[in-house]
Design an enzyme around this catalytic site. Structure first.
Site, PDB file in Angstrom:
ATOM      1  N   CYS A 136      66.791  64.421 -11.993  1.00 14.53           N
ATOM      2  CA  CYS A 136      67.180  65.772 -12.418  1.00 14.53           C
ATOM      3  C   CYS A 136      66.237  66.361 -13.463  1.00 14.53           C
ATOM      4  O   CYS A 136      66.389  67.523 -13.836  1.00 14.53           O
ATOM      5  CB  CYS A 136      68.612  65.769 -12.931  1.00 14.53           C
ATOM      6  N   TYR A 196      80.326  15.506  -6.766  1.00 16.40           N
ATOM      7  CA  TYR A 196      79.868  14.889  -5.523  1.00 16.40           C
ATOM      8  C   TYR A 196      79.879  13.363  -5.559  1.00 16.40           C
ATOM      9  O   TYR A 196      79.395  12.730  -4.644  1.00 16.40           O
ATOM     10  CB  TYR A 196      78.477  15.396  -5.135  1.00 16.40           C
ATOM     11  N   LYS A 218      73.209  20.834  -1.346  1.00 16.15           N
ATOM     12  CA  LYS A 218      72.634  20.423  -2.635  1.00 16.15           C
ATOM     13  C   LYS A 218      72.743  21.624  -3.567  1.00 16.15           C
ATOM     14  O   LYS A 218      72.040  22.619  -3.405  1.00 16.15           O
ATOM     15  CB  LYS A 218      71.176  20.009  -2.436  1.00 16.15           C
ATOM     16  N   CYS A 255      64.076  62.269 -16.426  1.00 16.38           N
ATOM     17  CA  CYS A 255      64.797  61.650 -15.321  1.00 16.38           C
ATOM     18  C   CYS A 255      64.060  61.955 -14.008  1.00 16.38           C
ATOM     19  O   CYS A 255      63.805  63.126 -13.710  1.00 16.38           O
ATOM     20  CB  CYS A 255      66.222  62.193 -15.260  1.00 16.38           C
ATOM     21  N   GLU A 295      75.812  16.907   2.608  1.00 18.54           N
ATOM     22  CA  GLU A 295      76.433  17.803   1.616  1.00 18.54           C
ATOM     23  C   GLU A 295      75.441  18.865   1.173  1.00 18.54           C
ATOM     24  O   GLU A 295      74.257  18.592   1.080  1.00 18.54           O
ATOM     25  CB  GLU A 295      76.823  17.003   0.354  1.00 18.54           C
ATOM     26  N   ASP A 332      72.399  24.025  -6.700  1.00 19.55           N
ATOM     27  CA  ASP A 332      71.282  24.212  -7.609  1.00 19.55           C
ATOM     28  C   ASP A 332      71.800  24.562  -9.000  1.00 19.55           C
ATOM     29  O   ASP A 332      71.953  25.715  -9.369  1.00 19.55           O
ATOM     30  CB  ASP A 332      70.371  25.332  -7.089  1.00 19.55           C
ATOM     31  N   CYS A 344      73.965  64.551 -12.985  1.00 23.70           N
ATOM     32  CA  CYS A 344      72.726  64.130 -12.312  1.00 23.70           C
ATOM     33  C   CYS A 344      73.091  63.513 -10.950  1.00 23.70           C
ATOM     34  O   CYS A 344      73.916  62.597 -10.868  1.00 23.70           O
ATOM     35  CB  CYS A 344      71.991  63.113 -13.178  1.00 23.70           C
ATOM     36  N   LYS A 393      65.105  19.810   1.412  1.00 25.22           N
ATOM     37  CA  LYS A 393      65.051  21.101   0.710  1.00 25.22           C
ATOM     38  C   LYS A 393      65.013  22.248   1.713  1.00 25.22           C
ATOM     39  O   LYS A 393      64.531  22.101   2.824  1.00 25.22           O
ATOM     40  CB  LYS A 393      63.779  21.154  -0.149  1.00 25.22           C
ATOM     41  N   CYS A 414      69.606  58.593 -18.504  1.00 27.54           N
ATOM     42  CA  CYS A 414      69.746  60.013 -18.224  1.00 27.54           C
ATOM     43  C   CYS A 414      71.185  60.359 -18.584  1.00 27.54           C
ATOM     44  O   CYS A 414      72.116  59.788 -18.022  1.00 27.54           O
ATOM     45  CB  CYS A 414      69.492  60.282 -16.739  1.00 27.54           C
TER      46      CYS A 414
HETATM   47  S1  IVH Z   1      73.791  12.835  -5.129  1.00 23.74           S
HETATM   48  C1  IVH Z   1      71.760   9.208  -6.583  1.00 23.74           C
HETATM   49  N1  IVH Z   1      74.786  15.040  -4.138  1.00 23.74           N
HETATM   50  O1  IVH Z   1      70.384  16.929  -6.914  1.00 23.74           O
HETATM   51  C2  IVH Z   1      72.348  10.381  -5.973  1.00 23.74           C
HETATM   52  N2  IVH Z   1      73.129  15.217  -5.822  1.00 23.74           N
HETATM   53  O2  IVH Z   1      67.841  14.857  -7.230  1.00 23.74           O
HETATM   54  C3  IVH Z   1      71.976  11.617  -6.663  1.00 23.74           C
HETATM   55  N3  IVH Z   1      72.607  17.502  -6.465  1.00 23.74           N
HETATM   56  O3  IVH Z   1      70.125  16.941 -10.042  1.00 23.74           O
HETATM   57  C4  IVH Z   1      72.973  12.616  -6.665  1.00 23.74           C
HETATM   58  N4  IVH Z   1      74.009  18.493  -5.103  1.00 23.74           N
HETATM   59  O4  IVH Z   1      72.646  16.835  -9.523  1.00 23.74           O
HETATM   60  C5  IVH Z   1      73.909  14.504  -5.007  1.00 23.74           C
HETATM   61  N5  IVH Z   1      75.767  16.910  -3.191  1.00 23.74           N
HETATM   62  C6  IVH Z   1      74.911  16.366  -4.059  1.00 23.74           C
HETATM   63  C7  IVH Z   1      74.114  17.157  -4.908  1.00 23.74           C
HETATM   64  C8  IVH Z   1      73.223  16.537  -5.771  1.00 23.74           C
HETATM   65  C9  IVH Z   1      73.096  18.667  -6.051  1.00 23.74           C
HETATM   66  C10 IVH Z   1      71.560  17.364  -7.496  1.00 23.74           C
HETATM   67  C11 IVH Z   1      71.844  16.331  -8.526  1.00 23.74           C
HETATM   68  C12 IVH Z   1      70.478  16.017  -9.060  1.00 23.74           C
HETATM   69  C13 IVH Z   1      69.621  16.241  -7.873  1.00 23.74           C
HETATM   70  C14 IVH Z   1      69.193  14.907  -7.297  1.00 23.74           C
END
Ligand code: IVH
Length: 685
Positions: free
Chosen positions: A428, A243, A133, A425, A131, A135, A448, A331, A443
């Site tokens: 102009c 999730y 991740k 500016c 999935e 942010d 302009c 990551k 400006c």
């Molecule tokens: S699973 C125990 N799935 O990542 C399982 N986490 O370090 C933990 N996060 O801040 C969560 N997308 O909120 C999971 N598809 C995803 C995620 C996800 C983002 C974030 C989660 C937490 C960090 C986990």
């Protein structure tokens, strides 16, 4: 803490055994990490990049694994996040909200699989779910008998902050589950985040108003959820994607894939880029796919999460102190780097705002060479105390323009120079003005050239009609050749005009002309956003479309009419009024219409709920739900909420002790609903 304090004296090192050196290194990193964690989580002012922090953290984990007796009470590995803020009530999680371990490459992913197989004594392949991740900020939503009763941040993993009121304002969080027999208790977990578009608009508005800017969408989401006043949170463009659930076994489902499907069915948003993977090779493929699409997504993802699909296997694997054994995160390459701020250039925007732009020593930022970054306005430059010659931290998040986060003042040599704002500016030469209460220099010369060309670039660009082939360079070229002077002129361009230009040929000219023709069929909201009216981005433009329904109605409206829209304030309303009163702007619009402008229905219309086109006004006290919840539910059902009585109000909800508003409601012919009639209407029965 000075550098001397953390670098082990090399003389001492030579007198120690390897083990002693490692142990000393462990306490050294612990001290550094605690410092950086405090700066990051508590002060929100990191002095190293996320990438460097992750590397330190990993080193700490490795050393702690080798010396378990050395795991200190205050080790960040014992903690999963930042401490809850004192002002909020707290909520204890029934099941801890864990963190994830990282795998940094293919080898470590294979190691992860090895560990799983060893632990489970399995030889056959394991199915995974990969999935994105997201942010943002991890939250838990608690539903009792299908109704959202509470919501919390992760906090320290065991106890989080009670941010229920703020979470209720997030439109994508269902207040009630759409399922006939909801479980008695369901704790849903997911990420609250801010999409790029809303983030950019929020920061643009804050820059105009001289307020400090959010460093990235994650900070903006976190800051919004930590608002003690949920009305502020309600105005922030937050989104939610789930999730998982805290206790999947309670649902008698078999797998993570089933869990996601179930969550989707009962009303949650799940991410569309989730993939079932049969082996590590497939996981790596999906990783590359996500890296590839990442820059095109409307929100930020910072990696990929890999989970064992089977819930039975998940349960057998269980968790360590900090993280589950059945999941791991990969990551993406860092989006922050340090480089030198070599000079500052001043750019004139479409509304005349003069924006300082940093010219940087070219640096590779996750695959893209960055040489320019926005500095927003003078107040931001002063707040960050930036100087020419500074070593600066630069970040890029998805399609957000790169920006200078801060100066690394520790690296100053003393020859850095102050950044001086211009008086005239740069295009102009007109004298620049700073209006009362505004943060930006402007400006005010409407003819302009810089402003005019920028307005066209906005119109044809991604935030506007997105006309392929008419990017910044092409527009500048056409403008310099005197072929266009305003947005309507693009519709007068001929094949001959374009085909003879340097670098153009007949084929590209034809393609562009075709794209220009196609751009005449567009949704009203998109067209309004493309006009580049100050303070009116896509979100507000969509509100206008929903409220007025036609361009004629918008062009006829006065300030008071604009103010009646929930989400439109004084500043936006007066900007809209000034724009549509201006005869020059009106003529341009008329000209575009003459070329055959046709409005399409927006995607939103597919989503309308059972309250579409209804405007509610509440009066008196509601007993079964709070005002905030009532408002949120109206919005969810496609309706709008007015803050005062006007002709636009279609329904007045009369709670206990409803007052004078009721009489007025009768006068204007709005329908008066009791609280139970109102809840009935919302449920669509
Ligand atoms: S699973 C125990 N799935 O990542 C399982 N986490 O370090 C933990 N996060 O801040 C969560 N997308 O909120 C999971 N598809 C995803 C995620 C996800 C983002 C974030 C989660 C937490 C960090 C986990």
């Amino acid at each position: 803490m000075g550098e001397d304090g953390v670098q082990l004296n090399s003389y001492l090192k030579t007198c120690m055994t390897k083990k002693e050196v490692d142990r000393a290194r462990l306490s050294e990193i612990l001290e550094q990490i605690n410092l950086h964690a405090h700066r990051y989580y508590v002060l929100d002012d990191p002095i190293i990049s996320d990438f460097e922090y992750d590397a330190l953290y990993r080193e700490l984990l490795e050393l702690e694994e080798r010396f378990p007796d050395m795991v200190a009470d205050d080790s960040p590995s014992r903690r999963v996040g930042g401490p809850p803020l004192v002002q909020f009530a707290t909520i204890e999680h029934r099941f801890p909200m864990l963190s994830l371990e990282n795998a940094f490459n293919e080898r470590e992913l294979l190691d992860f699989e090895e560990r799983l197989k060893r632990f489970l004594k399995l030889s056959h392949p394991i199915d995974y779910i990969a999935e994105p991740k997201l942010d943002g900020l991890a939250v838990e939503l608690i539903y009792e008998h299908g109704v959202l009763v509470a919501g919390a941040t992760r906090g320290d993993g065991n106890v989080g902050e009670d941010i229920t009121d703020n979470l209720r304002t997030v439109a994508t969080i269902p207040l009630r589950l759409s399922v006939a027999n909801p479980p008695e208790l369901l704790e849903v977990r997911g990420e609250v985040f801010m999409p790029f578009l809303g983030f950019r608009e929020l920061n643009e508005q804050r820059a105009e108003e001289g307020e400090s800017l959010f460093a990235n969408p994650r900070n903006a989401a976190a800051g919004s959820l930590r608002q003690l006043d949920s009305r502020i949170a309600a105005m922030r463009p937050l989104d939610f994607c789930c999730y998982g659930v805290a206790d999947p076994t309670s649902l008698s489902l078999q797998s993570q894939a089933d869990t996601l499907a179930y969550l989707q069915k009962i009303g949650f948003t799940t991410n569309p880029h989730v993939k079932k993977c049969r082996d590590v090779q497939a996981i790596i493929e999906h990783y590359h796919y996500l890296v590839e699409i990442r820059h095109r997504l409307p929100y930020d993802i910072d990696g990929m999460v890999i989970k064992v699909d089977s819930l039975e296997l998940q349960a057998r694997l269980g968790a360590k102190a900090r993280s589950p054994r059945w999941a791991v995160a990969m990551k993406f390459p860092a989006m922050q780097v340090t480089t030198k701020l070599e000079a500052v250039e001043f750019q004139v925007g479409r509304t005349g705002a003069v924006t300082p732009v940093a010219l940087l020593a070219p640096v590779n930022l996750a695959g893209v060479v960055v040489q320019r970054a926005t500095l927003h306005n003078e107040a931001e430059i002063r707040r960050k105390d930036l100087r020419v010659g500074d070593e600066v931290l630069v970040q890029r998040a998805g399609d957000v323009i790169p920006e200078v986060v801060k100066a690394i003042s520790e690296k100053r040599k003393g020859d850095e120079r102050e950044i001086i704002m211009p008086e005239n500016c740069p295009c102009c030469g007109s004298f620049l003005l700073k209006a009362e209460g505004e943060a930006v220099l402007r400006c005010v010369n409407q003819s302009c050239a810089a402003q005019r060309v920028r307005a066209i670039i906005h119109y044809t660009g991604k935030a506007g009609l997105d006309i392929e082939g008419l990017g910044r360079r092409a527009v500048e070229h056409l403008f310099a050749e005197n072929l266009i002077g305003n947005i309507a002129d693009i519709y007068d361009l001929s094949l001959l005009d374009l085909a003879v230009l340097d670098g153009w040929g007949e084929k590209s000219a034809k393609n562009v002309l075709q794209a220009i023709q196609q751009s005449l069929t567009i949704s009203l909201g998109k067209f309004i956003a493309a006009l580049g009216i100050r303070y009116v981005g896509e979100v507000t433009a969509q509100l206008l479309e929903g409220h007025f329904g036609s361009l004629d109605n918008i062009m006829k409206a006065g300030e008071q009419d604009f103010l009646e829209i929930e989400g439109v304030g004084k500043q936006v309303a007066s900007s809209l009024t000034a724009y549509f009163k201006n005869t020059q702007e009106r003529e341009v619009i008329v000209k575009i219409r003459e070329h055959g402008l046709t409005f399409t229905a927006t995607a939103n219309e597919d989503l309308v709920g059972n309250c579409a086109a209804c405007v509610f006004l509440f009066t008196g006290t509601l007993t079964s739900l709070s005002r905030n919840e009532a408002k949120a539910r109206v919005k969810e059902a496609g309706g709008r909420v007015a803050s005062s009585m006007s002709k636009k109000v279609t329904h007045v909800v009369a709670g206990e002790k409803a007052g004078a508003k009721l009489k007025k409601a009768e006068e204007i012919g709005a329908m008066i609903l009791s609280e139970s009639e109102f809840t009935h209407m919302l449920s669509g029965e």
